[in-house]
Structures are given as C-alpha cells and as structure tokens.
Motif scaffolding. Structure first.
Motif, mmCIF file in Angstrom:
data_model
loop_
_atom_site.group_PDB
_atom_site.id
_atom_site.type_symbol
_atom_site.label_atom_id
_atom_site.label_comp_id
_atom_site.label_asym_id
_atom_site.label_seq_id
_atom_site.Cartn_x
_atom_site.Cartn_y
_atom_site.Cartn_z
ATOM 1 N N LEU A 113 0.829 -1.201 0.000
ATOM 2 C CA LEU A 113 0.000 0.000 0.000
ATOM 3 C C LEU A 113 0.864 1.252 0.000
ATOM 4 N N ASN B 266 -2.837 -0.277 -3.954
ATOM 5 C CA ASN B 266 -2.223 -1.511 -3.474
ATOM 6 C C ASN B 266 -1.410 -2.079 -4.639
ATOM 7 N N LYS C 95 -8.234 9.501 4.226
ATOM 8 C CA LYS C 95 -9.064 8.586 5.025
ATOM 9 C C LYS C 95 -10.442 9.172 5.291
ATOM 10 N N GLN D 170 -12.172 9.453 1.551
ATOM 11 C CA GLN D 170 -12.294 8.242 0.738
ATOM 12 C C GLN D 170 -12.495 6.970 1.548
ATOM 13 N N GLY D 171 -12.373 7.051 2.864
ATOM 14 C CA GLY D 171 -12.569 5.882 3.694
ATOM 15 C C GLY D 171 -11.338 5.014 3.852
ATOM 16 N N GLY D 172 -10.261 5.359 3.204
ATOM 17 C CA GLY D 172 -9.010 4.648 3.403
ATOM 18 C C GLY D 172 -8.810 3.399 2.575
ATOM 19 N N ALA D 173 -9.770 3.036 1.715
ATOM 20 C CA ALA D 173 -9.593 1.845 0.876
ATOM 21 C C ALA D 173 -8.772 2.201 -0.364
ATOM 22 N N PRO D 174 -7.925 1.276 -0.831
ATOM 23 C CA PRO D 174 -7.141 1.537 -2.044
ATOM 24 C C PRO D 174 -8.042 1.735 -3.264
ATOM 25 N N GLN E 228 -8.700 -1.197 -5.538
ATOM 26 C CA GLN E 228 -9.590 -2.230 -5.017
ATOM 27 C C GLN E 228 -11.037 -1.748 -5.010
ATOM 28 N N ILE E 229 -11.221 -0.427 -4.948
ATOM 29 C CA ILE E 229 -12.573 0.132 -4.973
ATOM 30 C C ILE E 229 -13.184 -0.043 -6.350
ATOM 31 N N LYS F 176 -11.843 -1.810 -8.920
ATOM 32 C CA LYS F 176 -11.503 -3.092 -9.556
ATOM 33 C C LYS F 176 -11.079 -2.893 -11.006
#
Length: 192
Positions: free
Chosen positions: A86, A102, A169, A172-176, A179-180, A182
């Motif tokens: 990450l 990621n 964070k 965007q909530g901290g997700a890569p 991966q969001i 795809k």
C-alpha cells in the motif's frame, strides 16, 4: 517604455508556458512506447502522465508516500519503480490529490495526472487507466522525463504527509483506489 515593458512581460510569459523539461526533471530520448513499461522483477511500475497539452506550462509535482518522484508538464509521462504494498500517491498543484494504491509485484499501474482550471493556478486529479487508453489519449506522442538526480525535488514533510493521509481517510474511507473500482491493471508479460 510601455511597449518595452509589455514585450518583456510577454517574453517571460511565453518562456514560462513553453519551457523545456518540467522542474526537477530531465528529458529522455527517444520517448518509449508507454504500453511497454515493464517493472523490475518483484517490483511494481508506476506511470504518471498527462495526455493533453492543455495547461502545458503548468508543473504538477508527484509524490510516492513522502518521496518526490516526478513532475508532469504538458503531454508527458515518467516512470517510478515501487515496492509492492500500500502506497499513497499525491499530486500537488493548487490542490493536493491523493490516491491509495495496493501495488502488486510485476504489475504496471497508469495514473492520469489530469489538469483543470483552478482559482489562481491549475488543479489536478488522478484517474487510474490502462496502458492502451493512456497511449490512445496521447495519440502515440509524448515527452518522457526522468527525475534529475542533480536537482531533485523536495520530499513532503512529516506534517504534510500526515495531513494528506488523514484527509484521504476522511474523504475516501481509506480503501485503495484500485480495489474500490476493480480496474484492470496491465501485467506486460501477460499481454504479449
């Protein structure tokens, strides 16, 4: 006197907008086919570029976590080698744009460093793309840059990086990003 002043201002403006390589970068020739970027064994490759000449004189500085990795200007790109895992990628213009990716080993990631009008300066936004889209948007033409080892750009401070990560964070909530959405990334060895 007024004509001399206006002429001097015009020369300065044109020189600024046209320029040569972006700040902290050197031009590499010939420009390689962006679709053929292959990471070193066990690493990832990150291609960051701009596919339009709009705002061609504007330098957008880019960072991998806190480290300065390159500047885009006009229709251009640069490549960075990235350790898998990450990482936050940040562009700095009138705004800061950050994405968390990621990175997987032996894959190449393409980020469009888009530019749009700002209030005082230009603003930027990242878009994840695939190699063919990136190439098509550049119409097969580009400038290829590499970081100037004799005049590197400054890294982000600890405070700046902490602020950027916290902001990402919160927004965007901290997700890569990869991966969001795809999104299909290119593994050059599989596409041949």
């Amino acid at each position: 006197m007024k004509k001399i002043f206006l002429s001097a201002m015009m020369i300065c403006l044109v020189s600024t907008l046209i320029g040569c390589a972006p700040r902290y970068m050197v031009t590499k020739n010939p420009c390689p086919d962006v679709r053929g970027v292959v990471p070193s064994q066990g690493k990832s490759a990150l291609v960051i570029g701009r596919t339009t000449t709009f705002g061609g004189g504007v330098n957008i500085e880019n960072y991998l976590d806190k480290k300065f990795i390159g500047t885009t200007k006009g229709r251009s790109f640069f490549v960075s080698s990235v350790e898998p895992g990450l990482h936050h990628v940040t562009a700095r213009a009138e705004n800061t744009e950050t994405v968390l990716l990621n990175f997987e080993p032996d894959k190449t990631y393409y980020l469009l460093n888009a530019i749009r009008m700002g209030v005082i300066f230009a603003r930027t936004k990242y878009y994840l793309m695939n190699a063919q889209e990136f190439y098509n948007d550049m119409d097969g033409t580009c400038n290829f840059y590499e970081a100037d080892k004799s005049s590197p750009g400054a890294d982000l401070s600890d405070e700046e990086f902490t602020y950027i990560v916290d902001k990402y964070k919160n927004e965007q909530g901290g997700a890569p990003l990869n991966q969001i959405i795809k999104y299909q990334v290119v593994n050059p060895t599989e596409s041949k």
